[in-house]
Enzyme design. Structure first.
Site, PDB file in Angstrom:
ATOM      1  N   GLY A   1       0.821  -1.220   0.000  1.00 34.13           N
ATOM      2  CA  GLY A   1       0.000   0.000   0.000  1.00 34.13           C
ATOM      3  C   GLY A   1       0.846   1.257   0.000  1.00 34.13           C
TER       4      GLY A   1
ATOM      5  N   TYR B   1      -4.597 -19.074   2.249  1.00 32.49           N
ATOM      6  CA  TYR B   1      -4.369 -17.759   1.633  1.00 32.49           C
ATOM      7  C   TYR B   1      -4.717 -17.814   0.144  1.00 32.49           C
ATOM      8  CZ  TYR B   1      -1.726 -13.562   0.260  1.00 32.49           C
ATOM      9  OH  TYR B   1      -1.362 -12.332  -0.246  1.00 32.49           O
TER      10      TYR B   1
ATOM     11  N   LYS C   1      -7.586 -15.627  -1.984  1.00 34.57           N
ATOM     12  CA  LYS C   1      -7.214 -14.740  -3.091  1.00 34.57           C
ATOM     13  C   LYS C   1      -7.907 -15.176  -4.387  1.00 34.57           C
ATOM     14  CE  LYS C   1      -4.698 -11.651  -1.105  1.00 34.57           C
ATOM     15  NZ  LYS C   1      -5.213 -10.272  -1.074  1.00 34.57           N
TER      16      LYS C   1
ATOM     17  N   PRO D   1       0.989 -10.735  -8.151  1.00 36.32           N
ATOM     18  CA  PRO D   1       2.439 -10.530  -8.075  1.00 36.32           C
ATOM     19  C   PRO D   1       3.164 -11.764  -7.552  1.00 36.32           C
ATOM     20  CG  PRO D   1       1.330  -9.271  -6.357  1.00 36.32           C
ATOM     21  CD  PRO D   1       0.274  -9.991  -7.118  1.00 36.32           C
ATOM     22  N   THR D   2       4.395 -11.918  -7.944  1.00 35.68           N
ATOM     23  CA  THR D   2       5.275 -12.946  -7.397  1.00 35.68           C
ATOM     24  C   THR D   2       5.739 -12.479  -6.017  1.00 35.68           C
ATOM     25  OG1 THR D   2       7.181 -14.338  -7.963  1.00 35.68           O
ATOM     26  CG2 THR D   2       7.401 -11.964  -8.354  1.00 35.68           C
TER      27      THR D   2
ATOM     28  N   TRP E   1      15.905 -22.382   6.650  1.00 34.72           N
ATOM     29  CA  TRP E   1      14.959 -23.474   6.580  1.00 34.72           C
ATOM     30  C   TRP E   1      15.083 -24.260   5.271  1.00 34.72           C
ATOM     31  CZ3 TRP E   1       9.888 -20.347   8.067  1.00 34.72           C
ATOM     32  CH2 TRP E   1      10.082 -19.837   9.374  1.00 34.72           C
TER      33      TRP E   1
ATOM     34  N   ARG F   1      12.664 -19.457  -6.222  1.00 36.46           N
ATOM     35  CA  ARG F   1      11.696 -18.367  -6.084  1.00 36.46           C
ATOM     36  C   ARG F   1      12.061 -17.207  -7.016  1.00 36.46           C
ATOM     37  NH1 ARG F   1       9.548 -21.860  -4.050  1.00 36.46           N
ATOM     38  NH2 ARG F   1       8.467 -22.067  -2.033  1.00 36.46           N
TER      39      ARG F   1
ATOM     40  N   ASP G   1      10.280 -26.872   2.382  1.00 38.20           N
ATOM     41  CA  ASP G   1      10.732 -26.079   1.229  1.00 38.20           C
ATOM     42  C   ASP G   1       9.553 -25.347   0.581  1.00 38.20           C
ATOM     43  OD1 ASP G   1      13.452 -28.083  -0.216  1.00 38.20           O
ATOM     44  OD2 ASP G   1      13.432 -26.414   1.193  1.00 38.20           O
TER      45      ASP G   1
END
Ligand code: GFB
Length: 300
Positions: A3, A123, A127, A150-151, A185, A192, A252
């Site tokens: 935002g 989530y 969405k 968005p990624t 982790w 990604r 992962d």
């Protein structure tokens, strides 16, 4: 984070009448409060950047809360806008809406074609509901409601909580505060894609400039790294000499999440900030936020 980046971009583009509500000022989970807000303000355009967000640790520990809160936020902010006669709305989601094993890079057409990644299923479902509500209202009422996915995002104002944060800000905080050993982790093999939040903001203004935007467009940098490569890049950007230790008992998550951005690029948008430059900018903004006492360490 999102935002604030959008407000920076709107102000830079010369918009003045920008109406913002923080979480403390307006609880988007409360249908009555959201209805009254839209009736009172009647904005020309609504941009839905609000959500309960978090990394793989936060999501996998509380899929129920991520589903409920994000579902309520999506339904309230989109439905009440339509009921109040708001003509244009941009809904923001995430590329985690796509199937765990979607073809890579992930096209918008992969939506709902196979099962979701379990760690953030709540989530993702919320969405997906929000983008679908926009699509239905556009078809049934002719409202120009459309969505961007968005990624993984990063940049100023991110949440640096090392338990609930996303991986990139968590790595910055860990390399900045842990001198000898940095525990990470998973295996480091997950891949990604990252986009600086100022590039997302420019994509939002771009999508809102289109007379007839697609219902759904991915937004990404096209630049992907393994978590292991990201860790080395963050270590270099912070100047840390700590030893990295991997905890393979942690998940992962989805093996790879590169989104196909051919659609938005074909219409004329492209990112400006590459990961190396973005990391340098974000380490600097993190350090400034720590010095100013404004760094976000948890909560919404
Ligand atoms: O950003 P992240 O937490 O979530 O990244 P996702 C998780 C990846 O980074 C996993 C590895 O492969 C983790 O094993 N990782 C390594 C770490 N060290 C750490 C660490 O210290 N903290 C964290 N958080 N990860 C999120 C979704 O998926 O993507 C959200 O859960 C949202 O809903 C977001 O969609 C964009 O990228 O896996």
């Amino acid at each position: 984070m999102v935002g604030s980046a959008i407000c920076r971009a709107l102000e830079k583009a010369g918009y003045e009448n920008i109406i913002v509500r923080t979480h403390l000022e307006l609880d988007l989970i409360d249908p009555k409060a959201v209805r009254e807000f839209y009736q009172a303000e009647k904005p020309d355009v609504a941009i839905i950047a609000a959500a309960r967000v978090g990394g793989i640790g936060a999501n996998s520990a509380a899929n129920s809360k991520f589903l409920y809160e994000n579902e309520m936020i999506a339904m309230n902010t989109v439905w009440s806008a339509a009921e109040a006669g708001v003509k244009r709305l941009l809904f923001l989601g995430s590329t985690c809406i796509y199937p765990r094993m979607a073809p890579q890079p992930i096209p918008e057409s992969a939506l709902l074609t196979s099962e979701l990644e379990k760690t953030n299923e709540g989530y993702a479902l919320a969405k997906i509901s929000g983008l679908k509500l926009c699509e239905f209202l556009r078809r049934e009422r002719g409202l120009l409601y459309h969505s961007l996915m968005p990624t993984n995002l990063y940049g100023p104002g991110d949440n640096y909580d090392i338990v609930h944060g996303h991986v990139l800000p968590t790595l910055i905080r860990k390399f900045e505060t842990m001198k000898d050993v940095v525990p990470l982790w998973g295996t480091g093999a997950a891949i990604r894609e990252f986009l600086h939040v100022d590039d997302l903001a420019s994509a939002c203004l771009f999508a809102l400039s289109l007379e007839n935007p697609p219902d759904l467009m991915n937004v990404g940098s096209g630049e992907e790294v393994t978590i292991r490569e990201l860790a080395e890049a963050v270590k270099a950007a912070t100047g840390s000499t700590a030893k990295i230790e991997w905890d393979a008992t942690k998940p992962d998550g989805t093996p790879r999440k590169l989104c196909d951005t051919a659609l938005i690029r074909s219409l004329g948008w492209k990112p400006e900030i590459d990961l190396k430059q973005g990391l340098e900018m974000t380490v600097a903004s993190y350090r400034a936020e720590v010095a100013a006492g404004t760094v976000r360490l948890g909560g919404r």
